[in-house]
Design an enzyme around this catalytic site. Structure first.
Site, PDB file in Angstrom:
ATOM      1  CB  SER A   1      -0.885   0.014   1.240  1.00 49.82           C
ATOM      2  OG  SER A   1      -1.458   1.305   1.393  1.00 49.82           O
TER       3      SER A   1
ATOM      4  CG  HIS B   1      -3.832  -1.596  -1.385  1.00 44.49           C
ATOM      5  ND1 HIS B   1      -4.913  -2.428  -1.573  1.00 44.49           N
ATOM      6  CD2 HIS B   1      -4.190  -0.736  -0.389  1.00 44.49           C
ATOM      7  CE1 HIS B   1      -5.879  -2.095  -0.720  1.00 44.49           C
ATOM      8  NE2 HIS B   1      -5.479  -1.067   0.004  1.00 44.49           N
TER       9      HIS B   1
ATOM     10  CG  ASP C   1      -5.174   2.433   0.966  1.00 42.77           C
ATOM     11  OD1 ASP C   1      -6.069   1.572   0.952  1.00 42.77           O
ATOM     12  OD2 ASP C   1      -4.001   2.217   1.328  1.00 42.77           O
TER      13      ASP C   1
ATOM     14  CG  MET D   1      -8.438   6.981   2.472  1.00 46.83           C
ATOM     15  SD  MET D   1      -7.555   7.021   4.046  1.00 46.83           S
ATOM     16  CE  MET D   1      -6.691   5.453   3.998  1.00 46.83           C
TER      17      MET D   1
ATOM     18  CG  HIS E   1      -9.199  -0.139  -0.073  1.00 44.36           C
ATOM     19  ND1 HIS E   1      -8.554  -0.244   1.141  1.00 44.36           N
ATOM     20  CD2 HIS E   1     -10.531  -0.243   0.212  1.00 44.36           C
ATOM     21  CE1 HIS E   1      -9.445  -0.407   2.101  1.00 44.36           C
ATOM     22  NE2 HIS E   1     -10.647  -0.399   1.573  1.00 44.36           N
TER      23      HIS E   1
ATOM     24  CG  MET F   1     -11.316   2.983   2.511  1.00 47.24           C
ATOM     25  SD  MET F   1      -9.695   2.960   3.296  1.00 47.24           S
ATOM     26  CE  MET F   1      -8.662   3.054   1.849  1.00 47.24           C
TER      27      MET F   1
ATOM     28  CG  MET G   1     -11.411  -2.734   5.809  1.00 48.06           C
ATOM     29  SD  MET G   1      -9.937  -2.342   4.850  1.00 48.06           S
ATOM     30  CE  MET G   1      -8.930  -1.472   6.062  1.00 48.06           C
TER      31      MET G   1
ATOM     32  CG  ASP H   1      -6.006  -2.833   3.557  1.00 49.93           C
ATOM     33  OD1 ASP H   1      -4.938  -2.521   4.101  1.00 49.93           O
ATOM     34  OD2 ASP H   1      -6.669  -2.061   2.825  1.00 49.93           O
TER      35      ASP H   1
HETATM   36  C1  DX5 Z   1      -6.073   1.660   5.780  1.00 47.30           C
HETATM   37  C2  DX5 Z   1      -5.729   1.279   4.362  1.00 47.30           C
HETATM   38  C3  DX5 Z   1      -4.605   0.350   4.273  1.00 47.30           C
HETATM   39  C4  DX5 Z   1      -3.311   0.857   4.856  1.00 47.30           C
HETATM   40  C5  DX5 Z   1      -2.684  -0.295   5.556  1.00 47.30           C
HETATM   41  O1  DX5 Z   1      -7.353   2.153   5.860  1.00 47.30           O
HETATM   42  O2  DX5 Z   1      -6.825   0.711   3.689  1.00 47.30           O
HETATM   43  O3  DX5 Z   1      -4.391  -0.097   2.938  1.00 47.30           O
HETATM   44  O4  DX5 Z   1      -2.404   1.376   3.927  1.00 47.30           O
HETATM   45  O5  DX5 Z   1      -1.557   0.158   6.215  1.00 47.30           O
HETATM   46  P1  DX5 Z   1      -0.771  -0.762   7.230  1.00 47.30           P
HETATM   47  O6  DX5 Z   1      -0.297  -1.951   6.449  1.00 47.30           O
HETATM   48  O7  DX5 Z   1       0.337   0.105   7.697  1.00 47.30           O
HETATM   49  O8  DX5 Z   1      -1.726  -1.133   8.311  1.00 47.30           O
HETATM   50 ZN    ZN Z   2      -6.371  -0.271   1.726  1.00 53.35          ZN
END
Ligand code: DX5
Ligand code: ZN
Length: 227
Positions: free
Chosen positions: A8, A32, A34, A36, A65, A67, A136, A174
């Site tokens: 990620s 990956h 993210d 947000m 991903h 969010m 998650m 994740d």
């Molecule tokens: C958190 C993200 C993850 C995040 C995980 O909401 O969806 O993808 O990057 O990070 P680590 O591996 O540090 O928990």
């Molecule tokens: Zn993620």
């Protein structure tokens, strides 16, 4: 299916994303990303323009991903842009079947994500509509959080559910996935592993990916669900 590792970039240097992607390219299966929106989660990261730019600068398939609060509106655009996987949250989608079909129609794999407190059983009827189920293992929004062991029984139930439907749906975890937690995720049934801080806080991110893969492969080889 072989173990897959999806680093990620949330834990990478956002001003050097192309270089950070290159750092894991020899070792990783996916990148990956993210997305947000400061509404579905309290954090704000990046959106479609950055994903479009990143696509021009990496050979790794992008694992998006989302969010975000309105995935029905935005998810198909990520697939059309060229993301190889687009995952939407069950808690956010108002028309998940339509949106998952639009993602697939645009040529991407379709993923469905559930937060730690969301059960998977209500989504069993969607197994034919998805290519990946994301559990998650932290509350979404931030990297570097502690892995939530309370998700483990759900992961085992999700593996049984996936296998009842032929086993072709990938099962991704994740959040808090690192050298201390990846083996129990693999043992419980995960086969796609997101890791942010465990990869990007390492001196050699590619080597960290290789080490995580080796641990996951060994745990999978001994797992009942994979026999
Ligand atoms: C958190 C993200 C993850 C995040 C995980 O909401 O969806 O993808 O990057 O990070 P680590 O591996 O540090 O928990
Ligand atoms: Zn993620």
């Amino acid at each position: 299916m072989a173990v897959q590792i999806s680093p990620s970039i949330l834990s990478a240097d956002f001003a050097r994303l192309a270089d950070e992607a290159a750092a894991v390219t020899p070792a990783a299966d996916w990148l990956h990303v993210d997305v947000m929106d400061n509404h579905f989660v309290p954090n704000l990261t990046l959106g479609l323009p950055v994903v479009q730019s990143l696509l021009k600068h990496t050979s790794l398939p992008i694992d998006c991903h989302l969010m975000i609060e309105d995935p029905d509106q935005w998810a198909p655009g990520y697939a059309e842009a060229g993301a190889r996987n687009v995952t939407i949250h069950a808690e956010a989608a108002k028309a998940p079947v339509r949106t998952l079909r639009e993602i697939r129609h645009a040529g991407a794999r379709a993923g469905l994500a559930v937060n730690p407190g969301t059960p998977v059983e209500p989504y069993e009827d969607l197994m034919g509509e998805i290519d990946m189920l994301l559990l998650m293992t932290v509350e979404p929004g931030f990297g570097g959080q502690h892995f939530l062991d309370l998700v483990m029984p759900k992961l085992q139930r999700a593996r049984a559910m996936v296998n009842r439907h032929g086993g072709s749906v990938w099962l991704q975890v994740d959040g808090g996935v690192n050298d201390e937690t990846i083996e129990r995720c693999a043992a419980a049934g995960a086969n796609v592993f997101v890791a942010g801080s465990a990869v990007y806080s390492a001196d050699d991110p590619a080597r960290a990916v290789q080490a995580l893969r080796a641990q996951a492969e060994q745990a999978t080889a001994h797992a009942d669900w994979a026999k």
